[in-house]
Write a protein that holds these residues in place. Structure first.
Motif, short mmCIF file in Angstrom:
data_model
loop_
_atom_site.label_atom_id
_atom_site.label_comp_id
_atom_site.label_asym_id
_atom_site.label_seq_id
_atom_site.Cartn_x
_atom_site.Cartn_y
_atom_site.Cartn_z
N GLY A 118 -4.96 12.60 -19.29
CA GLY A 118 -5.66 13.47 -18.15
C GLY A 118 -5.15 12.64 -17.02
N PHE A 119 -4.89 13.33 -15.86
CA PHE A 119 -4.14 12.41 -14.69
C PHE A 119 -4.86 12.74 -13.42
CE2 PHE A 119 -0.76 13.53 -17.80
CZ PHE A 119 0.39 12.43 -17.88
N VAL A 120 -4.93 11.79 -12.63
CA VAL A 120 -5.48 11.89 -11.32
C VAL A 120 -4.24 11.56 -10.51
CG1 VAL A 120 -6.98 11.29 -9.65
CG2 VAL A 120 -7.79 11.42 -11.77
N VAL A 121 -3.82 12.58 -9.52
CA VAL A 121 -2.78 12.18 -8.45
C VAL A 121 -3.51 12.51 -7.17
CG1 VAL A 121 -0.56 13.07 -7.68
CG2 VAL A 121 -1.17 12.84 -10.02
N GLY A 122 -3.45 11.82 -6.31
CA GLY A 122 -4.21 12.17 -5.01
C GLY A 122 -5.57 12.80 -4.87
N ASP A 123 -5.71 14.00 -4.66
CA ASP A 123 -7.15 14.53 -4.49
C ASP A 123 -7.14 15.69 -5.71
OD1 ASP A 123 -5.23 16.42 -3.57
OD2 ASP A 123 -6.45 17.18 -1.91
N GLU A 124 -6.50 15.29 -6.56
CA GLU A 124 -6.47 16.47 -7.73
C GLU A 124 -6.59 15.83 -9.34
OE1 GLU A 124 -3.59 19.81 -9.65
OE2 GLU A 124 -3.07 18.90 -7.94
N LYS B 10 -13.35 17.29 -8.28
CA LYS B 10 -12.92 16.78 -7.14
C LYS B 10 -14.16 16.31 -6.38
CE LYS B 10 -9.97 19.11 -4.67
NZ LYS B 10 -9.18 20.05 -3.63
N GLN B 11 -15.15 16.80 -6.47
CA GLN B 11 -16.41 15.99 -6.00
C GLN B 11 -16.67 14.65 -6.66
OE1 GLN B 11 -20.11 17.95 -6.03
NE2 GLN B 11 -21.36 16.33 -5.44
N ALA B 12 -16.46 14.59 -7.83
CA ALA B 12 -16.37 13.29 -8.75
C ALA B 12 -15.38 12.13 -8.29
CB ALA B 12 -16.43 13.54 -10.25
N LEU B 13 -14.34 12.92 -8.26
CA LEU B 13 -13.19 12.04 -7.59
C LEU B 13 -13.40 11.36 -6.35
CD1 LEU B 13 -10.58 11.02 -7.79
CD2 LEU B 13 -9.45 12.90 -7.20
#
Length: 263
Positions: free
Chosen positions: A231-237, A80-83
């Motif tokens: 691997g997925f990124v959706v919003g803050d996840e 989450k921090q890296a995102l």
């Protein structure tokens, strides 16, 4: 022998073996016969009281589960921090092609490999979402982690984005439904069927600059704690692994509702 004596024997055995391991002089006072007797007492006790073994293994599993949960939580926090730190590059990388609605209100980013079976399994979900959700942005991150052939296919994909970005979505769909191994040759055949020039793509394929976005994707995936495709990124996840369409749709609705996948 009474259970209490069995327990005492068990403790003595533990003390003895621990002392021997540590070089304790007192432990050396047990001769071979005594050690065999202690071992027999412990064995008899455990055989007569199998619940003790189950309790021990249950406790070990419980501790392992706690450690794994803590490790997952730590990975999720780092992701989450890296995102947050890499959000702009993740969503707005230079020369990045966006599928679906480029001005959509929610974005899904997928890290994938054209030889990944789970990626191909997930493709049906992604295709359904892109076609049904007119406010969805969908970004593909070429992340060839399954060997040299996957890298070849990814480089051809990068060449397609340079030569004919408007055909990248059709190329991507064809690659995700390709039978057999994805490599340079199979990717070039797919591109040719879409009307692209093999010679031009092969010339671009040799351009060393095509590797840079792939290297950037490797760095992003590592920062996001991803260990494999998809691997997925959706919003803050950050979501490692395969996700059914229904679960992704639920997360999209949550992001639209409260700005997070977990409202």
């Amino acid at each position: 022998m009474q259970p209490v004596k069995h327990l005492i024997a068990l403790l003595l055995f533990a003390i003895a073996t621990t002392g021997l391991a540590a070089g304790n002089a007192n432990a050396a006072s047990f001769d071979d016969a005594q050690k065999e007797e202690i071992e027999q007492i412990v064995t008899d006790y455990l055989l007569e009281n199998p619940d003790v073994i189950r309790q021990v293994f249950g406790k070990l599993r419980e501790e392992d589960s706690k450690r794994e949960q803590a490790a997952r939580a730590e990975r999720a926090n780092r992701a989450k921090q890296a995102l947050a730190e890499n959000k702009d590059e993740l969503l707005n990388a230079e020369d990045q092609i966006v599928f679906g609605n480029p001005d959509g209100d929610v974005t899904i980013v997928e890290f994938l490999d054209y030889n990944c079976g789970y990626c191909k399994q997930a493709f049906g979900s992604m295709l359904s979402l892109v076609e049904s959700d007119k406010d969805l942005r969908f970004i593909v991150k070429e992340w060839p982690v399954l060997g040299p052939q996957s890298m070849e296919a990814a480089l051809v994909a990068m060449a397609v984005t340079q030569e004919a970005p408007e055909k990248y979505w059709d190329f991507h769909k064809a690659m995700m439904t390709l039978r057999g191994t994805a490599d340079k040759e199979s990717a070039l055949r797919v591109a040719e069927k879409l009307g692209l020039s093999r010679s031009k793509l092969e010339a671009l394929y040799e351009d060393k600059s095509l590797i840079k976005p792939i290297e950037d994707n490797y760095r992003l995936a590592e920062a996001l704690q991803l260990t494999g495709t998809p691997g997925f990124v959706v919003g803050d996840e950050v979501i490692p692994g395969f996700v059914p369409a229904q679960a992704l749709q639920s997360k999209l609705e949550s992001v639209r509702s409260c700005g997070s996948t977990t409202c």
